[in-house]
Write an enzyme that holds these catalytic residues in place. Structure first.
Site, mmCIF file in Angstrom:
data_model
loop_
_atom_site.group_PDB
_atom_site.id
_atom_site.type_symbol
_atom_site.label_atom_id
_atom_site.label_comp_id
_atom_site.label_asym_id
_atom_site.label_seq_id
_atom_site.Cartn_x
_atom_site.Cartn_y
_atom_site.Cartn_z
ATOM 1 N N ASN A 158 -4.175 0.219 -12.551
ATOM 2 C CA ASN A 158 -2.824 0.553 -12.738
ATOM 3 C C ASN A 158 -2.976 1.917 -13.571
ATOM 4 O OD1 ASN A 158 -1.949 -1.613 -11.512
ATOM 5 N ND2 ASN A 158 -1.060 -2.577 -13.558
ATOM 6 N N ARG A 491 3.253 -0.277 3.962
ATOM 7 C CA ARG A 491 1.764 -0.648 3.904
ATOM 8 C C ARG A 491 1.417 -1.949 4.604
ATOM 9 N NH1 ARG A 491 1.107 2.593 -0.808
ATOM 10 N NH2 ARG A 491 3.030 2.592 -2.258
ATOM 11 N N HIS A 551 11.176 3.094 3.366
ATOM 12 C CA HIS A 551 10.925 1.975 2.407
ATOM 13 C C HIS A 551 11.231 0.509 3.057
ATOM 14 C CE1 HIS A 551 10.211 0.144 -1.474
ATOM 15 N NE2 HIS A 551 8.989 0.211 -1.300
#
Length: 804
Positions: A158, A491, A551
């Protein structure tokens, strides 16, 4: 049996005994069976289970006099330490549980307006505080040990992404001479200074948690050791040196720096050795860089009499043999380092002739982007450090000094080790009851008949993605009555069965259209590759919109049923990714609603054609009217509260940073609307702030699954308006992305989502309460209180609904 497994089990067993003090054979045999296999136990003549003879022999050869067998207890006893407290090994070390706070809340002036900077927290620092909460999972002894190691890797990964994107973005603003203030009143220069200091502190803490806590616990609890070269026996060193000669040496490419050899290119996030060299007949020093090869395992296994699983970092073996690369030179020092490059390279899409070509060029340039961070071992030679700083164009604030191992995200490999007692109990997502066993009967209903009878709400990973969403796309691909499939891909996985089904559908002559978002950060190359494969199969592929990221998570299927063309939709909160569906919590609606079919059809016309003023009957779409719709819903709750009713808002999301929407929430709180926000990541909003947000509470839930679903609940005087979808309350989602939120209409589904929200708000195991100053406090159940683990409750709920 594999020759070395009995010895591994014996070493593992010895370590368990020394850690526990007393270990019953009946308790340990099931662990050995589940960890290593049932073939390593056998039945006695009395029908009891005992260890395989090969394990017993290895155990006798390896154990020392401190371990004895107690016949009465049917247990092994650690004689001299039977009564010791084996959990107190770290009582005298510093308190690793303390959680820093990166945000710095400002004092609010008297009668400050709702847009005053003191009413907002810094987004970048807030993200770092989120990652502190992730790191806390690695320090929490209530978590299984290997899962704690996994959280070390997650936190490191991260932070790498944060430095590439956010620090890189701030540096880009700084270089462009941008002096605009953030909503909390800070310039890019000030933010860079704060962020670098806090990110450096976090990286050093990650290292400390490994060195002082987890390293020893892995040795004690799991018999897993990661050793330095100096800690090995002479036989182990010799074996590794031979391995170096045979397997590593031929793959290395030392790169010298001198007038004839310019400073080499160093790839992003790769481990390297900086080597200081001296020729015996000359003054001064020479420098060489040796990249740690990525085609070698990071952790080299070695045979061991002390641990069941014993590893040495590859860079250690290279360091100890580095002199072999430079015959005739003296190695004065060697040091491991790692660089991070800027991933924030934004181009003007309006001027791009080809969006795909523009992204491909950006990917190439990202490889050579400026360095924004250098991680390096603490004992680096000063002259080597000076050279690296000069060649990489770094300042002291760009450098983080690490005491111990670098690149701890590589711990993913070890955390995956098959030691079930040290990991979360495996969760197998259940198939929703309406879909369960439908595939086994010859006269079974197809999935379209099931959806036509009722809307289905699926909750991953508690409910099976493969048994619901994947099944929908795969059945659509093979159904001769399906005429068209349209889908967004933001994705997806490398081995995506969804993409394979879309290709199969196109090959069967169906109309297939896919919006592939090539601007999905760090997935650009993968998405371009998938797009080309889809195009080669005859799929109509669009690569996103100029100025907007797509998105939205939507799929549309058009099916011929008699004389009609009927639509079926999936509208969800998560990506069409079979692997993240196992660890991300997401909701999806499978529906036959004709209004939603009309809306999703129009959404795809907007995505693939020219329809900027597209209208929708039920769907809320950004950037169309999503912001305005949220404003109207909030204002409705304000009116209800003003008229003496119960104004109520509950929202669950990944992050909250849109300034205008936050001001709306502050205004609603002032009117008496009760607002609960479940925000996993950062929040610019300050809850419980006197005069502004007394009626707003914020919690963050961090657990084994990543909370990813977005839910928006508006009480509407007991006739709740509920939406799920892809967009957070962030400026980018409301202004710069194509998002889709769907209203939940059926009462049974409304009640289910309300229960999800209430269970989340009641959590006292995974939830962190956010305070007005930006700090967080982890909830713990009181002594008389039952532990309420939200994610466990959702697992139980999915089982109950599937099998009731």
């Amino acid at each position: 049996m594999t020759e070395n497994i009995p010895q591994q089990i014996a070493v593992w067993l010895i370590n368990r005994i020394k850690n526990k003090g007393v270990l019953k054979q009946a308790a340990v045999i099931p662990q050995i069976e589940s960890t290593f296999g049932e073939e390593y136990s056998e039945l006695t003549t009395k029908g009891n289970k005992t260890l395989h003879p090969d394990i017993k022999q290895s155990f006798r050869n390896l154990k020392d006099d401190s371990i004895s067998w107690n016949v009465g207890k049917q247990a092994w006893i650690l004689n001299e330490n039977e009564d010791q407290d084996h959990s107190s090994a770290y009582k005298n070390k510093e308190d690793l549980q303390a959680l820093p706070c990166a945000v710095e809340a400002q004092e609010v002036p008297n009668k400050a307006p709702l847009d005053h900077p003191s009413l907002f927290l810094n987004r970048e620092l807030g993200w770092l505080d989120f990652n502190w909460r992730v790191l806390h999972q690695a320090m929490d002894r209530r978590m299984p040990l290997l899962e704690r190691l996994r959280f070390i890797a997650i936190t490191t990964s991260n932070l790498d992404e944060f430095v590439q994107k956010r620090v890189g973005g701030l540096k880009r603003q700084q270089a462009a001479g941008v002096f605009d203030l953030s909503p909390d009143g800070r310039t890019p220069d000030v933010q860079i200074e704060l962020v670098q200091k806090e990110a450096s502190k976090m990286l050093q803490k990650i290292s400390k948690v490994w060195n002082l806590l987890l390293k020893q616990e892995l040795e004690n609890e799991a018999s897993i050791a990661i050793s330095s070269y100096d800690d090995l026996t002479s036989d182990q060193r010799e074996t590794l040196n031979e391995y170096f000669d045979d397997h590593i040496y031929p793959t290395l490419t030392p790169l010298a720096v001198d007038p004839g050899h310019p400073f080499p290119f160093i790839s992003n996030l790769s481990l390297s050795l900086a080597v200081k060299l001296k020729r015996p007949d000359r003054d001064g020093f020479n420098f060489a860089r040796v990249k740690i090869p990525t085609n070698q395992p990071r952790w080299l296994p070695i045979e061991s009499d002390t641990h069941a699983f014993h590893y040495v970092p590859t860079e250690e073996i290279i360091r100890q043999n580095i002199h072999k690369l430079f015959p005739g030179m003296t190695v004065k020092s060697s040091c491991v380092f790692r660089i991070t490059r800027n991933a924030d390279l934004r181009r003007n899409e309006e001027e791009a002739e080809d969006l795909l070509a523009m992204i491909s060029e950006e990917l190439r340039e990202r490889r050579f982007a400026e360095v924004v961070r250098l991680e390096i071992e603490k004992n680096v030679d000063p002259k080597v450090l000076k050279l690296l700083k000069t060649e990489l164009n770094l300042t002291d604030k760009d450098i983080v000094y690490i005491d111990g191992l670098l690149e701890l995200s590589d711990f993913f490999d070890i955390s995956d080790k098959n030691l079930p007692n040290l990991r979360f109990k495996k969760w197998n997502p259940v198939v929703p009851k309406a879909l369960y066993h439908e595939g086994e009967a010859e006269d079974r209903k197809n999935i379209f008949d099931i959806i036509k009878s009722e809307d289905l709400l699926v909750h991953h990973p508690y409910e099976s993605f493969s048994g619901s969403v994947r099944r929908l796309i795969e059945e659509a691909a093979d159904d001769p009555d399906v005429l068209a499939i349209k889908q967004t891909l933001y994705r997806t996985s490398d081995d995506s069965p969804i993409v394979k089904a879309l290709i199969r559908a196109a090959e069967k002559g169906k109309q297939v259209a896919v919006l592939v978002e090539v601007k999905a950060r760090f997935d650009e190359a993968s998405n371009i590759e998938w797009g080309k494969k889809l195009e080669n199969a005859g799929v109509h592929v669009a690569y996103g919109l100029v100025g907007l990221k797509t998105h939205a998570k939507v799929a549309l299927i058009v099916r011929r049923e008699g004389d009609e063309h009927v639509t079926y939709c999936h509208i969800g909160t998560g990506n069409y990714h079979i692997h993240t569906a196992e660890i991300y919590t997401d909701l999806g609606l499978l529906t036959n609603d004709p209004d939603l079919g009309y809306d999703v059809t129009n959404l795809f016309h907007f995505l693939t054609g020219y329809a900027p003023d597209q209208q929708y009957r039920k769907l809320l779409v950004a950037p169309n009217k999503l912001r305005e719709s949220f404003y109207e819903l909030i204002e409705n709750e304000m009116k209800i509260a003003k008229n003496g009713g119960n104004g109520r808002i509950i929202a669950k999301m990944n992050a909250l940073d849109d300034v205008d929407l936050i001001q709306k929430l502050y205004a609603a709180s002032r009117k008496g609307v009760k607002i609960d926000l479940i925000v996993r990541g950062h929040s610019r909003l300050r809850p419980q702030l006197e005069g502004y947000s007394e009626n707003i509470r914020i919690i963050s839930i961090i657990g084994r699954f990543l909370e990813h679903d977005r839910i928006y609940y508006f009480g509407n005087a007991s006739n709740a308006n509920i939406f799920i979808g892809s967009g957070d309350w962030r400026s980018r989602n409301l202004n710069k992305r194509v998002e889709a939120l769907v209203p939940i209409m059926q009462e049974t589904l409304k009640k289910r989502i309300s229960r999800i929200l209430n269970e989340a708000l009641s959590d006292n195991r995974l939830a962190w309460d956010m305070h007005a100053d930006g700090t967080y406090t982890l909830r713990y159940p009181d002594k008389e209180e039952t532990t309420n683990n939200f994610q466990q409750e959702m697992m139980a709920d999915s089982r109950n609904r599937a099998f009731s």
